[in-house]
Write a protein that holds these residues in place. Sequence first.
Motif, PDB file in Angstrom:
ATOM      1  N   PRO A  27       0.814  -1.226   0.000  1.00  0.00           N
ATOM      2  CA  PRO A  27       0.000   0.000   0.000  1.00  0.00           C
ATOM      3  C   PRO A  27       0.846   1.274   0.000  1.00  0.00           C
ATOM      4  O   PRO A  27       1.971   1.277   0.505  1.00  0.00           O
ATOM      5  CB  PRO A  27      -0.790  -0.112   1.300  1.00  0.00           C
ATOM      6  N   LYS A  28       0.279   2.310  -0.582  1.00  0.00           N
ATOM      7  CA  LYS A  28       0.990   3.594  -0.652  1.00  0.00           C
ATOM      8  C   LYS A  28       0.150   4.698  -0.004  1.00  0.00           C
ATOM      9  O   LYS A  28      -1.066   4.568   0.124  1.00  0.00           O
ATOM     10  CB  LYS A  28       1.220   3.981  -2.117  1.00  0.00           C
ATOM     11  N   ASN A  29       0.835   5.764   0.327  1.00  0.00           N
ATOM     12  CA  ASN A  29       0.144   6.943   0.882  1.00  0.00           C
ATOM     13  C   ASN A  29      -0.561   7.702  -0.229  1.00  0.00           C
ATOM     14  O   ASN A  29      -0.031   7.781  -1.339  1.00  0.00           O
ATOM     15  CB  ASN A  29       1.175   7.900   1.482  1.00  0.00           C
ATOM     16  N   ALA A  30      -1.699   8.260   0.082  1.00  0.00           N
ATOM     17  CA  ALA A  30      -2.398   9.119  -0.883  1.00  0.00           C
ATOM     18  C   ALA A  30      -3.375   9.995  -0.122  1.00  0.00           C
ATOM     19  O   ALA A  30      -3.686   9.713   1.045  1.00  0.00           O
ATOM     20  CB  ALA A  30      -3.148   8.265  -1.895  1.00  0.00           C
ATOM     21  N   PHE A  31      -3.822  11.049  -0.776  1.00  0.00           N
ATOM     22  CA  PHE A  31      -4.890  11.867  -0.183  1.00  0.00           C
ATOM     23  C   PHE A  31      -6.217  11.407  -0.770  1.00  0.00           C
ATOM     24  O   PHE A  31      -6.326  11.202  -1.980  1.00  0.00           O
ATOM     25  CB  PHE A  31      -4.654  13.348  -0.484  1.00  0.00           C
ATOM     26  N   MET A  72      -8.422  13.772   3.331  1.00  0.00           N
ATOM     27  CA  MET A  72      -7.736  13.076   4.441  1.00  0.00           C
ATOM     28  C   MET A  72      -6.601  12.234   3.886  1.00  0.00           C
ATOM     29  O   MET A  72      -6.756  11.617   2.836  1.00  0.00           O
ATOM     30  CB  MET A  72      -8.685  12.110   5.150  1.00  0.00           C
ATOM     31  N   PRO A  73      -5.483  12.180   4.618  1.00  0.00           N
ATOM     32  CA  PRO A  73      -4.434  11.262   4.195  1.00  0.00           C
ATOM     33  C   PRO A  73      -4.879   9.819   4.451  1.00  0.00           C
ATOM     34  O   PRO A  73      -5.500   9.543   5.481  1.00  0.00           O
ATOM     35  CB  PRO A  73      -3.235  11.617   5.075  1.00  0.00           C
ATOM     36  N   GLY A  74      -4.599   8.969   3.522  1.00  0.00           N
ATOM     37  CA  GLY A  74      -5.011   7.569   3.676  1.00  0.00           C
ATOM     38  C   GLY A  74      -4.034   6.627   3.016  1.00  0.00           C
ATOM     39  O   GLY A  74      -2.944   7.040   2.591  1.00  0.00           O
ATOM     40  N   VAL A  75      -4.424   5.405   2.936  1.00  0.00           N
ATOM     41  CA  VAL A  75      -3.558   4.372   2.376  1.00  0.00           C
ATOM     42  C   VAL A  75      -4.338   3.646   1.288  1.00  0.00           C
ATOM     43  O   VAL A  75      -5.474   3.220   1.527  1.00  0.00           O
ATOM     44  CB  VAL A  75      -3.127   3.372   3.472  1.00  0.00           C
ATOM     45  N   VAL A  76      -3.725   3.537   0.112  1.00  0.00           N
ATOM     46  CA  VAL A  76      -4.419   2.865  -1.001  1.00  0.00           C
ATOM     47  C   VAL A  76      -3.581   1.683  -1.475  1.00  0.00           C
ATOM     48  O   VAL A  76      -2.366   1.657  -1.294  1.00  0.00           O
ATOM     49  CB  VAL A  76      -4.660   3.841  -2.173  1.00  0.00           C
ATOM     50  N   LYS A  77      -4.252   0.721  -2.077  1.00  0.00           N
ATOM     51  CA  LYS A  77      -3.501  -0.435  -2.572  1.00  0.00           C
ATOM     52  C   LYS A  77      -4.059  -0.938  -3.897  1.00  0.00           C
ATOM     53  O   LYS A  77      -5.202  -0.652  -4.254  1.00  0.00           O
ATOM     54  CB  LYS A  77      -3.480  -1.544  -1.535  1.00  0.00           C
ATOM     55  N   LEU A  78      -3.204  -1.670  -4.574  1.00  0.00           N
ATOM     56  CA  LEU A  78      -3.592  -2.255  -5.862  1.00  0.00           C
ATOM     57  C   LEU A  78      -3.996  -3.706  -5.608  1.00  0.00           C
ATOM     58  O   LEU A  78      -3.299  -4.432  -4.894  1.00  0.00           O
ATOM     59  CB  LEU A  78      -2.376  -2.181  -6.781  1.00  0.00           C
ATOM     60  N   THR A  79      -5.116  -4.097  -6.180  1.00  0.00           N
ATOM     61  CA  THR A  79      -5.490  -5.516  -6.059  1.00  0.00           C
ATOM     62  C   THR A  79      -5.981  -6.033  -7.413  1.00  0.00           C
ATOM     63  O   THR A  79      -6.357  -5.254  -8.291  1.00  0.00           O
ATOM     64  CB  THR A  79      -6.603  -5.751  -5.018  1.00  0.00           C
ATOM     65  N   CYS A  80      -5.968  -7.336  -7.545  1.00  0.00           N
ATOM     66  CA  CYS A  80      -6.462  -7.958  -8.770  1.00  0.00           C
ATOM     67  C   CYS A  80      -7.805  -8.594  -8.430  1.00  0.00           C
ATOM     68  O   CYS A  80      -7.956  -9.189  -7.366  1.00  0.00           O
ATOM     69  CB  CYS A  80      -5.506  -9.059  -9.213  1.00  0.00           C
ATOM     70  N   ARG A  81      -8.767  -8.435  -9.321  1.00  0.00           N
ATOM     71  CA  ARG A  81     -10.051  -9.092  -9.048  1.00  0.00           C
ATOM     72  C   ARG A  81     -10.610  -9.692 -10.343  1.00  0.00           C
ATOM     73  O   ARG A  81     -10.266  -9.243 -11.448  1.00  0.00           O
ATOM     74  CB  ARG A  81     -11.043  -8.125  -8.427  1.00  0.00           C
ATOM     75  N   CYS A  82     -11.425 -10.675 -10.176  1.00  0.00           N
ATOM     76  CA  CYS A  82     -12.092 -11.292 -11.312  1.00  0.00           C
ATOM     77  C   CYS A  82     -13.449 -10.610 -11.457  1.00  0.00           C
ATOM     78  O   CYS A  82     -14.258 -10.642 -10.520  1.00  0.00           O
ATOM     79  CB  CYS A  82     -12.283 -12.784 -11.035  1.00  0.00           C
ATOM     80  N   HIS A  83     -13.671  -9.932 -12.565  1.00  0.00           N
ATOM     81  CA  HIS A  83     -14.926  -9.237 -12.761  1.00  0.00           C
ATOM     82  C   HIS A  83     -15.479  -9.618 -14.130  1.00  0.00           C
ATOM     83  O   HIS A  83     -14.811  -9.421 -15.143  1.00  0.00           O
ATOM     84  CB  HIS A  83     -14.683  -7.724 -12.670  1.00  0.00           C
ATOM     85  N   LYS A  84     -16.669 -10.164 -14.138  1.00  0.00           N
ATOM     86  CA  LYS A  84     -17.314 -10.631 -15.376  1.00  0.00           C
ATOM     87  C   LYS A  84     -16.361 -11.548 -16.149  1.00  0.00           C
ATOM     88  O   LYS A  84     -16.054 -11.320 -17.310  1.00  0.00           O
ATOM     89  CB  LYS A  84     -17.749  -9.442 -16.230  1.00  0.00           C
ATOM     90  N   GLY A 131       8.389   4.088  -1.231  1.00  0.00           N
ATOM     91  CA  GLY A 131       7.071   4.719  -1.376  1.00  0.00           C
ATOM     92  C   GLY A 131       5.944   4.038  -0.621  1.00  0.00           C
ATOM     93  O   GLY A 131       4.795   4.429  -0.735  1.00  0.00           O
ATOM     94  N   ILE A 132       6.242   3.022   0.178  1.00  0.00           N
ATOM     95  CA  ILE A 132       5.157   2.333   0.881  1.00  0.00           C
ATOM     96  C   ILE A 132       4.779   3.095   2.153  1.00  0.00           C
ATOM     97  O   ILE A 132       5.564   3.897   2.660  1.00  0.00           O
ATOM     98  CB  ILE A 132       5.513   0.869   1.234  1.00  0.00           C
ATOM     99  N   TYR A 133       3.578   2.820   2.629  1.00  0.00           N
ATOM    100  CA  TYR A 133       3.153   3.427   3.889  1.00  0.00           C
ATOM    101  C   TYR A 133       3.927   2.734   5.006  1.00  0.00           C
ATOM    102  O   TYR A 133       3.991   1.505   5.059  1.00  0.00           O
ATOM    103  CB  TYR A 133       1.639   3.247   4.048  1.00  0.00           C
ATOM    104  N   TRP A 134       4.504   3.507   5.923  1.00  0.00           N
ATOM    105  CA  TRP A 134       5.516   2.990   6.844  1.00  0.00           C
ATOM    106  C   TRP A 134       5.054   1.823   7.702  1.00  0.00           C
ATOM    107  O   TRP A 134       5.852   0.955   8.053  1.00  0.00           O
ATOM    108  CB  TRP A 134       6.087   4.107   7.714  1.00  0.00           C
ATOM    109  N   ILE A 135       3.748   1.778   8.027  1.00  0.00           N
ATOM    110  CA  ILE A 135       3.277   0.709   8.911  1.00  0.00           C
ATOM    111  C   ILE A 135       3.514  -0.669   8.283  1.00  0.00           C
ATOM    112  O   ILE A 135       3.651  -1.667   8.977  1.00  0.00           O
ATOM    113  CB  ILE A 135       1.782   0.943   9.262  1.00  0.00           C
TER     114      ILE A 135
END
Lengths: 285, 367
Positions: free
Chosen positions: A118-122, A205-217, B210-214
Motif C-alpha cells: 500500500p501507498k500513501n495518498a490523499f 484526508m491522508p489515507g492508504v491505497v492499494k492495488l489488487t487484482c479481481r475477477c470481474h465478469k 514509497g510504501i506506507y511505513w506501517i
Amino acid sequence: MKPVFSPNRLFGLGFVLLLAVNIFVLLGVAANRSGKPETLIELTERELALPYKTNDENSGLALKLDWRIISDNYPFYGHWGAPIWFNAQKLIELGFTIDETTCPVEHSKREREKEPLPKNAFIVFEYDGKAYQEALKRAEESLNKTAAALKANKTDKDTQDRFKEARRRLERERTTESRLFAIDVGLNAGKLRERYSDRSKFIIMPGVVKLTCRCHKNKKEVVGRISDIRVNKINVPLMYRKLFDSILAQDKSGKREQKGPRYKIEVAYGSRFEPWIRTVNTSDD
Amino acid sequence: MKHTEEKQTSPKSKADAQQRADQIRYFQAELELIEHENVVSLDKKQRSAIAAYHEKLLSHLSDLFDIDISKREKQLSLGMKIASFLGALGLAASVFFLFYQFWGRFSTDIQVFILIASPIMALAVTMVAAHREHTGYFSKLFGMVAFACFVLNLSMFGQIFNIIPSYKAFLAWGAFALILAYASNTRLLLAAGIICFACFLSAVAGTWSGIYWIHFGERPENFFLPAMLIFFLPYFIPHRRFTGFEVIYRVFGMLFFFIPVLILANWGHISYIHLNNDTIEVIYQIAGFLFSASAIWFGIRKNWSDVINTGNVFFVLFLYTKFYDWWWDWMPKYLFFLVIGLTAILAMLILKRLRKTGIDNVQEASG
C-alpha cells in the motif's frame, strides 16, 4: 578521568529528550489547529458513530469515522470493496507500476502474486452529495425491483424476504447509514482542494491505497482499493462527554428514543489534516 | 609490575569484578585441595598475607560494584534479578492500564500534564535509585517504568489530538531507552532501544520505496541495514563498562538478519527482488546456510559464544526447514525423524572435532 557519557550526564540528556519531544509534539498540534481550518464540516451520528461496545478498563471515548464507497457489487455496504472510479489509470497516477506481470491471467499454484504494498495518498470524501444520492437511488431501485417480483409471485417466501430486506435497506439508507463517501484520490492535496473547493462538503484526508487484482465478469482486472484512512477515530474531550454518556446509557438500557442521528458535530481538519471536535449539539437543536 | 597490579585490581565493569571475585573463590578452593593432597604447603605468614590481600580486594570490589562474594549471595542475586525483571514488566503494564482506566475523566490539560509529568518523574526516581543503591536492581525497575511512561506519553498524545501515526516515535522511544540503558546499565532497556531503532530504520528503508511505513514488516529486507549496524556497532565502539551489552547488540543484530532471511527463504513473494519466487527462495536459502556457517566460524575466531550459539540455532533451522520441504510429504515419518537424528549426530561429531582443535590450539599456545 570521567567518561564523556557518565550516568549523570545521561540522565540529564534523558530529561532534555523528554521535554524536547513533548514540546515538538505539542507545537505540531498547535500548528495544525492554528489559522483557518483546512475543512470545517458538520457531521452527524451517521458519520461519526459511537463505539459498538464500551470497555470498562478504558474510560476514554473516540468516535469512529464511518465512510463508504460506491462499488459495483451493490448492496455492499462499508468501504472494503473497490470504488467504481478507482481504476488502473488512477493507480498509475498514484505511482503504482502496472504491466503484464501485475495480474497474470494464469499463474501456477506455486507462484503467488507479488502484490505491491500500500501507498500513501490523499483521499477526497464527499458529504451528503452525489455519491449519497446514487446510493439512495440504488436502494430505491432495488426496492422497486423486489416489489415487482413480489407482485408477480406473492406467495414465494424468498421473494417476500428479499422485499422486506430491500425495504429495510432503503429505510437505513434514508435514516442511519453514513452519507460520507470516498470519491477521489490523488497525491497532491492542494490540487485536490482546487478541484473540490467546498470546504464544508469535501474532506481531504491522508489515507492508504492499494492495488489488487479481481475477477470481474470472467475477466481479471487491476483495481484500486482504499485500505484505510490515517486517522479513523476522533477523540471526544471531557467537555463534550455528557451528551455521549447519556446516549450510551440510553443504548445500554435499550430505550432508544429516535431513529435518526441523535447528535451533530462540527469537525475541523487542520493544516496537517488532523481533525478535532469544535462543537457538539443534539440533533434537535 | 605496579601497573599490571593496578589493572588487575581495577576492573571496568561489574562483570569484570564478579569474574575476579569468582577467580579468588576458585583459587581458595583449589589451594585447600592442593594442601590437602600435600602437593605444596604454605606457611602461616604466606597464608595470612594471601588471605589479607584477598579480603581487602574483595571488600574493595564489593564497595565499587556490589558483587556477590559467596555462592549463596550469587543465588540470591539471581532471584533478585528475576524479581526485578518481573517487577519491571508488571509495573510498566500497570502504568498503561491505570492511565486507560481513568484518563477519560480528566480534561485535556490534565491529561497532557499527567502524560508529560509521568516519564519525567519516573526518570527522576530512576536517577535517585541509581545514586542510592549500587546493585542497580531498583534503578533498572524504575528505568523500565520510565520507558513505559514515555511510550504511553506519545501514543496517548496521538489518541488525544488525533495525530497521524508516525514512525518517528520509534526514534524518540529508541533514544530514550538507550539513554536509560546506558545510565542504569540495563540490558532489558538496551534490547527495547535496539528494537525501537530497528523498527525506525526499517520503516525509513520502507518509505524509500514509497510504501506506507506501517507496512515496513511486510518486506523483510528492510531489516538488513539495521541488522548490520546493530551487529557491528560494539565491534567499533567497545562496551567494557557495560555488562553484557556487546552480547545483546550481536544477538539482536543476528536476529534481525536471520529471521528475515528465514522468512524470505520460505515466502519469496514478499521480497523486493523482481525474480521468480522459487529463485528468490533458493537465493535466501543459500544465503541462510552461508551466513549462519560464517557466523559460527566468526564466533569461534573471536571467541564469542553468543555468535556461535545463534549461528548454530539458525543453521539448524535452515537445515530442518529444508529437510521438511524435501522429505516430509513422501518420506515415512520414522525415516524422516531418523534423518533428523543422524544429522544431529553428524553435527555433534563436527562440533566435537572443532572443540578438540580448539583445545589443541590452546595447548600449543601455552606449550
